[in-house]
Design a protein around this motif. Structure first.
Motif, PDB file in Angstrom:
ATOM      1  N   PRO A 272       0.872   9.371  -6.792  1.00 54.21           N
ATOM      2  CA  PRO A 272       0.993  10.772  -6.573  1.00 54.21           C
ATOM      3  C   PRO A 272      -0.119  11.786  -6.381  1.00 54.21           C
ATOM      4  N   GLU A 273      -1.340  10.739  -6.593  1.00 57.13           N
ATOM      5  CA  GLU A 273      -2.734  11.758  -6.652  1.00 57.13           C
ATOM      6  C   GLU A 273      -3.629  11.461  -5.205  1.00 57.13           C
ATOM      7  N   ARG A 274      -3.224  10.331  -4.923  1.00 60.22           N
ATOM      8  CA  ARG A 274      -4.418   9.758  -3.580  1.00 60.22           C
ATOM      9  C   ARG A 274      -3.680   8.897  -2.679  1.00 60.22           C
ATOM     10  N   ASP A 275      -4.546   8.567  -1.577  1.00 67.08           N
ATOM     11  CA  ASP A 275      -4.236   7.649  -0.717  1.00 67.08           C
ATOM     12  C   ASP A 275      -4.831   6.380  -1.101  1.00 67.08           C
ATOM     13  N   GLY A 276      -4.054   5.242  -0.720  1.00 68.51           N
ATOM     14  CA  GLY A 276      -4.784   3.784  -0.699  1.00 68.51           C
ATOM     15  C   GLY A 276      -4.622   2.807  -1.636  1.00 68.51           C
ATOM     16  N   LEU A 277      -3.630   3.352  -2.621  1.00 68.65           N
ATOM     17  CA  LEU A 277      -3.300   2.471  -3.747  1.00 68.65           C
ATOM     18  C   LEU A 277      -2.657   1.236  -3.271  1.00 68.65           C
ATOM     19  N   GLN A 278      -3.327   0.076  -3.539  1.00 66.94           N
ATOM     20  CA  GLN A 278      -2.634  -1.119  -3.142  1.00 66.94           C
ATOM     21  C   GLN A 278      -2.276  -1.873  -4.350  1.00 66.94           C
ATOM     22  N   VAL A 279      -0.964  -2.386  -4.318  1.00 63.48           N
ATOM     23  CA  VAL A 279      -0.544  -3.221  -5.700  1.00 63.48           C
ATOM     24  C   VAL A 279       0.082  -4.709  -5.016  1.00 63.48           C
ATOM     25  N   ARG A 280      -0.537  -5.582  -6.137  1.00 58.88           N
ATOM     26  CA  ARG A 280       0.037  -6.911  -5.467  1.00 58.88           C
ATOM     27  C   ARG A 280       0.934  -7.329  -6.642  1.00 58.88           C
TER      28      ARG A 280
ATOM     29  N   VAL B 129       3.497   0.374 -15.647  1.00 63.22           N
ATOM     30  CA  VAL B 129       2.326   0.752 -15.888  1.00 63.22           C
ATOM     31  C   VAL B 129       1.862   1.840 -15.192  1.00 63.22           C
ATOM     32  N   GLU B 130       1.277   2.865 -15.902  1.00 65.90           N
ATOM     33  CA  GLU B 130       0.963   4.029 -15.284  1.00 65.90           C
ATOM     34  C   GLU B 130      -0.392   4.552 -15.731  1.00 65.90           C
ATOM     35  N   MET B 131      -1.402   4.973 -14.868  1.00 66.35           N
ATOM     36  CA  MET B 131      -2.747   5.525 -15.269  1.00 66.35           C
ATOM     37  C   MET B 131      -2.466   6.862 -15.682  1.00 66.35           C
ATOM     38  N   SER B 132      -3.097   7.178 -16.973  1.00 60.42           N
ATOM     39  CA  SER B 132      -2.878   8.494 -17.649  1.00 60.42           C
ATOM     40  C   SER B 132      -4.033   8.623 -18.669  1.00 60.42           C
ATOM     41  N   ASP B 133      -4.729   9.894 -18.332  1.00 60.72           N
ATOM     42  CA  ASP B 133      -5.949   9.992 -19.379  1.00 60.72           C
ATOM     43  C   ASP B 133      -6.945   9.039 -19.351  1.00 60.72           C
ATOM     44  N   GLY B 134      -7.134   8.162 -18.192  1.00 60.54           N
ATOM     45  CA  GLY B 134      -8.032   7.286 -17.883  1.00 60.54           C
ATOM     46  C   GLY B 134      -7.910   5.936 -18.381  1.00 60.54           C
ATOM     47  N   LEU B 135      -6.536   5.845 -19.174  1.00 60.14           N
ATOM     48  CA  LEU B 135      -6.111   4.401 -19.415  1.00 60.14           C
ATOM     49  C   LEU B 135      -4.950   4.026 -18.766  1.00 60.14           C
TER      50      LEU B 135
ATOM     51  N   ASP C 248      -3.560  -3.214 -11.676  1.00 58.99           N
ATOM     52  CA  ASP C 248      -5.176  -2.795 -11.526  1.00 58.99           C
ATOM     53  C   ASP C 248      -5.067  -1.471 -10.727  1.00 58.99           C
ATOM     54  N   PHE C 249      -5.126  -0.361 -11.605  1.00 65.93           N
ATOM     55  CA  PHE C 249      -5.191   1.006 -11.248  1.00 65.93           C
ATOM     56  C   PHE C 249      -6.575   1.713 -11.543  1.00 65.93           C
ATOM     57  N   ALA C 250      -6.656   2.852 -10.563  1.00 70.09           N
ATOM     58  CA  ALA C 250      -8.091   3.609 -11.026  1.00 70.09           C
ATOM     59  C   ALA C 250      -7.649   4.975 -11.109  1.00 70.09           C
ATOM     60  N   ALA C 251      -6.616   5.687 -10.442  1.00 69.15           N
ATOM     61  CA  ALA C 251      -6.441   7.216 -10.317  1.00 69.15           C
ATOM     62  C   ALA C 251      -5.471   7.467 -11.179  1.00 69.15           C
ATOM     63  N   LEU C 252      -5.470   8.860 -11.631  1.00 64.01           N
ATOM     64  CA  LEU C 252      -4.459   9.596 -12.137  1.00 64.01           C
ATOM     65  C   LEU C 252      -3.198   9.208 -12.007  1.00 64.01           C
TER      66      LEU C 252
ATOM     67  N   THR D 163       0.945  -1.136  -0.252  1.00 62.93           N
ATOM     68  CA  THR D 163       0.136   0.114   0.036  1.00 62.93           C
ATOM     69  C   THR D 163       0.867   1.183   0.041  1.00 62.93           C
ATOM     70  N   ALA D 164       0.652   1.959  -1.057  1.00 64.91           N
ATOM     71  CA  ALA D 164       1.618   3.217  -1.325  1.00 64.91           C
ATOM     72  C   ALA D 164       1.193   4.395  -0.280  1.00 64.91           C
ATOM     73  N   ARG D 165       2.142   5.017   0.357  1.00 64.64           N
ATOM     74  CA  ARG D 165       1.812   6.458   0.757  1.00 64.64           C
ATOM     75  C   ARG D 165       0.983   7.332  -0.102  1.00 64.64           C
ATOM     76  N   GLY D 166       0.186   8.231   0.112  1.00 64.14           N
ATOM     77  CA  GLY D 166      -0.478   9.100  -0.491  1.00 64.14           C
ATOM     78  C   GLY D 166       0.611   9.901  -1.000  1.00 64.14           C
ATOM     79  N   ARG D 167       0.587  10.385  -2.445  1.00 67.04           N
ATOM     80  CA  ARG D 167       1.226  11.744  -2.902  1.00 67.04           C
ATOM     81  C   ARG D 167       2.724  11.253  -2.936  1.00 67.04           C
ATOM     82  N   SER D 168       2.993  10.050  -3.158  1.00 70.61           N
ATOM     83  CA  SER D 168       4.308   9.413  -3.421  1.00 70.61           C
ATOM     84  C   SER D 168       4.691   9.559  -4.631  1.00 70.61           C
ATOM     85  N   ASP D 169       5.941   9.632  -5.198  1.00 71.11           N
ATOM     86  CA  ASP D 169       6.344   9.538  -6.655  1.00 71.11           C
ATOM     87  C   ASP D 169       7.792   9.603  -6.583  1.00 71.11           C
TER      88      ASP D 169
END
Length: 198
Positions: free
Chosen positions: A173-181, A95-101, A71-75, A31-37
């Motif tokens: 970078p934009e949110r809290d709660g990203l979990q990566v498997r 893989v990174e989410m950008s422009d909704g994809l 499995d990503f959702a936010a920018l 689980t990433a820390r929010g606003r990390s990059d």
């Protein structure tokens, strides 16, 4: 391409401890820390060096592979493989989410960052493997989704004398709660050729 050997999660050392990291069977849930990059200056004008990476040595003549579920959702949700020499010299690919994809891409940083992307909407929610092969003065980065053919992502310079480490990374970078498997972390010999048959 020679099959790599699996690296146990405990063999790596964290660069920037994540919010949480735990094993789930043979997988690692991070689980990433929010606003990390990870980013350095170009266009945005800021330096971020607080993403999370689990690193082991990456000597010349070796290749490192990381497999994760895209499995990503936010920018800018992102995960993949980080290669690090120091805060001003590093490569991240995945893989990174950008422009909704979801996009397959890489950032190569030598003092300042650059960024390249290609959309891979069909990879959403599936296992992706990123492979970095270090030979001579270069790193060759490839990726594939599940059992599809390897796709060339980047050929980037890396001085042969530079002590480097590599391993799985994620950032949010934009949110809290990203979990990566993450499902696999492995290392083996470098690829013998730039162009692979499969």
């Amino acid at each position: 391409m020679h099959p790599p050997r699996d690296i146990a999660w405990h063999e790596g050392s964290w660069l920037n401890q994540p919010e949480r990291a735990r094993t789930d069977g043979t997988d690692l849930l991070v689980t990433a820390r929010g606003r990390s990059d990870f980013w350095r200056t170009t266009s945005y004008g800021f330096v971020r060096d607080d993403g999370h990476a689990l690193l082991t040595g990456f000597p010349v003549g070796s290749a490192t592979e990381v497999t994760f579920v895209a499995d990503f959702a936010a920018l800018y949700d992102q995960a993949g493989l980080l290669i690090r020499v120091d805060p001003q010299t590093w490569i991240k690919a995945g893989v990174e989410m950008s422009d909704g994809l979801p996009h397959l891409g890489a950032v190569v940083t030598r003092g300042v960052s650059d960024w390249s992307l290609a959309p891979v909407p069909e990879w959403h929610g599936r296992e992706v493997t990123v492979r970095a092969s270090r030979s001579g003065d270069a790193v060759t980065v490839r990726a594939r989704c599940e059992d599809s053919p390897w796709r060339m992502v980047r050929l980037a310079p890396l001085p042969p004398a530079a002590p480097a480490a590599a391993g799985p990374f994620c950032a949010s970078p934009e949110r809290d709660g990203l979990q990566v498997r993450f499902t696999r972390f492995a290392q083996g010999p470098a690829d013998m050729t730039l162009h692979l048959a499969d």
